[in-house]
Write an enzyme that holds these catalytic residues in place. Sequence first.
Site, short mmCIF file in Angstrom:
data_model
loop_
_atom_site.label_atom_id
_atom_site.label_comp_id
_atom_site.label_asym_id
_atom_site.label_seq_id
_atom_site.Cartn_x
_atom_site.Cartn_y
_atom_site.Cartn_z
CG HIS A 74 -3.89 -3.19 -1.43
ND1 HIS A 74 -2.62 -3.73 -1.37
CD2 HIS A 74 -4.42 -3.58 -2.60
CE1 HIS A 74 -2.41 -4.41 -2.50
NE2 HIS A 74 -3.47 -4.32 -3.25
CE1 TYR A 203 4.22 -2.34 3.85
CE2 TYR A 203 6.40 -1.37 3.95
CZ TYR A 203 5.08 -1.30 3.57
OH TYR A 203 4.62 -0.18 2.91
N PRO A 295 11.47 5.46 1.99
CG PRO A 295 12.10 4.03 0.27
CD PRO A 295 12.65 5.02 1.23
CE LYS A 299 2.14 7.31 5.82
NZ LYS A 299 0.76 7.26 5.43
CE1 TYR A 387 2.21 0.87 4.90
CE2 TYR A 387 0.18 1.30 3.69
CZ TYR A 387 1.48 0.83 3.72
OH TYR A 387 2.05 0.31 2.59
C1 PHB Z 1 5.86 0.74 -3.87
O1 PHB Z 1 4.95 0.03 -4.31
O2 PHB Z 1 6.68 1.29 -4.63
C2 PHB Z 1 5.99 0.91 -2.41
C3 PHB Z 1 5.02 0.42 -1.58
C4 PHB Z 1 5.14 0.57 -0.21
C5 PHB Z 1 6.23 1.23 0.32
C6 PHB Z 1 7.20 1.76 -0.51
C7 PHB Z 1 7.09 1.60 -1.90
O3 PHB Z 1 6.34 1.34 1.66
#
Ligand code: PHB
Length: 393
Positions: A74, A203, A295, A299, A387
Amino acid sequence: MHTHTTVAIVGAGPAGLLLARLLHRAGIDCVVLESRDRAYVEARQRAGILEQGTVDVLRAAGAGERLDREGLPHDGVELRWAGRGHRIDFPALANGRRVWIYAQTEMVKDLIALQLAEGPPLLFEAPVTAVTGPDTQRPTVSYAHEGAERTLTCDYVVGCDGFHGVTRRAVPDALTTTYEREYPYSWLGILADVPPPSDELIYAHSPRGFALASMRSRSVSRLYLQVPNGTDPAQWPDERVWDELEARLDLDGGRKLTRGRITQKSVLPMRSHVTEPMSYGRVFLAGDSAHIVPPTGAKGLNTAVADVVVLARAFDQLHRTGSGELLDAYSETCLRRVWQAEQFSYFMTSTLHTDPEQSPFTTRLQIAQLERIASSPHAAAELAGSYVGPPLP
Ligand code: PHB
Ligand code: APR
C-alpha cells in the site's frame, strides 16, 4: 525433553516466533514455550499492517515467501472528515517507503511452519507459571506440559508473552515504572466477506465517532467502529454495523458499502502502556509484554518486531565477540522507538476519535489538525514518516 537452553523464549506470538527464527539463524540455541495450542495461536485475529522495515526483516529471515505472493503493498491511506477525503502518499512523502497488508495471523502461521520444520524447539500447550532467578547466572523457567510440572534452566529469558504474560512479574516492582492511559472508547472490529470499499485504508473522523476501513485481501474487509467501553457485540446486529459504517465513512458521492457476510465481530479496548526498563538481570521483555499502543496507526506488531531485531543483534554480538554492550543497551535502545510509537498512536487516536465528554472546542481543534495535514506537506510528511515507520535500528 528440554532442560537447558541458551535463550528461553516465553510466548509464540509474532515477537517470540521471530526472535526464535533470528536466533536460530545466528546459531544461538533457544526454546519457545507457548501456553495455547497451535490452532488457537493461528486463528487469533490481530493487526494487519506491516511496515517496510518489518517486511525487510521477514524476507531476510527467510519468512517472506508467502508474504511476497499474497501481501498487498500500500502506497497511501486516506483520511476523511467533514465529507471529504485526503490521501497521504507514502512513497512521495516518506522516501519511497510503503506498508503492506498482511495479517499478523498469516505471519504467525508462516513462522510456526518454518520453526516446526527447521527448529528451534517450539512447545504448544506449555504455559509458563514462573520465571525465577532473573538476577542470577542461571534463571529458571517453570512450566506445565503434558500433565507434568517442568523446569527449563537457561542463560537468558525473553518474555514475549504479551500484556497478560508472567515474565514481567520477574522484574521487582520497586525497580519498575509503569506509564499507562486508558481511552474512553473501544473498537468494534468486524471481518466480512466483501471487497474493501477502497483500494487503500480509510481513517474517518466523524461526528458519530471514528471508523476505519481496512482489509485482509481484495475480497475480505476488516472494518472498525469506535464504540463505548463495555459494548457487547450482540448490541450490534449486522445491519446496524453496515448502516453505521456507511454513515461514518461518508464515501464520496454518497457511495454505498458492499454489504455481505460478517464472519467475526469483537470489541477491543484501547490502551497505552509502557513498562520501564525492558530488562532486569538476565530477563528481557519484548513486544506487548513491555508496551501496548492503541491500534490507530498499526504500531503494535511493528514495534514488537523492532524489539526482537534489537535483541537478536545483541545476542549475536555476545555470541560472536563475548561483548554484552548491545545487550546492556537493549532497554534504552528500544524505549526510544517505543515512545515514538506511543506518541504517534496517541496522536492518531486522539485526533480521529470523539471522546464522549469532548467539547465542541476540541472537535474544532481536531478538524484544524486534519486541515493542517491536508494543506501542509511538512505535516503530511510527518504523518507519512511515522506511519511507514522509522528504519529498523
Ligand atoms: C487492521 O487492518 O487490522 C488495522 C489496520 C490499520 C490500523 C489498525 C488495524 O490502524
Ligand atoms: N506462558 C507461555 N505463553 C504465554 C503465557 C505464558 N504464561 N502468557 C501468554 N503467552 C503467549 C500468548 O498465548 C501469546 O501467544 O504469549 C503470546 C504473546 O503474543 P502476542 O500477545 O501476540 O504478543 P507479541 O508477540 O508481543 O505481539 C505483538 O502487536 O499487533 C499487536 O497486540 C498485537 O499481538 C500483537 C502484538
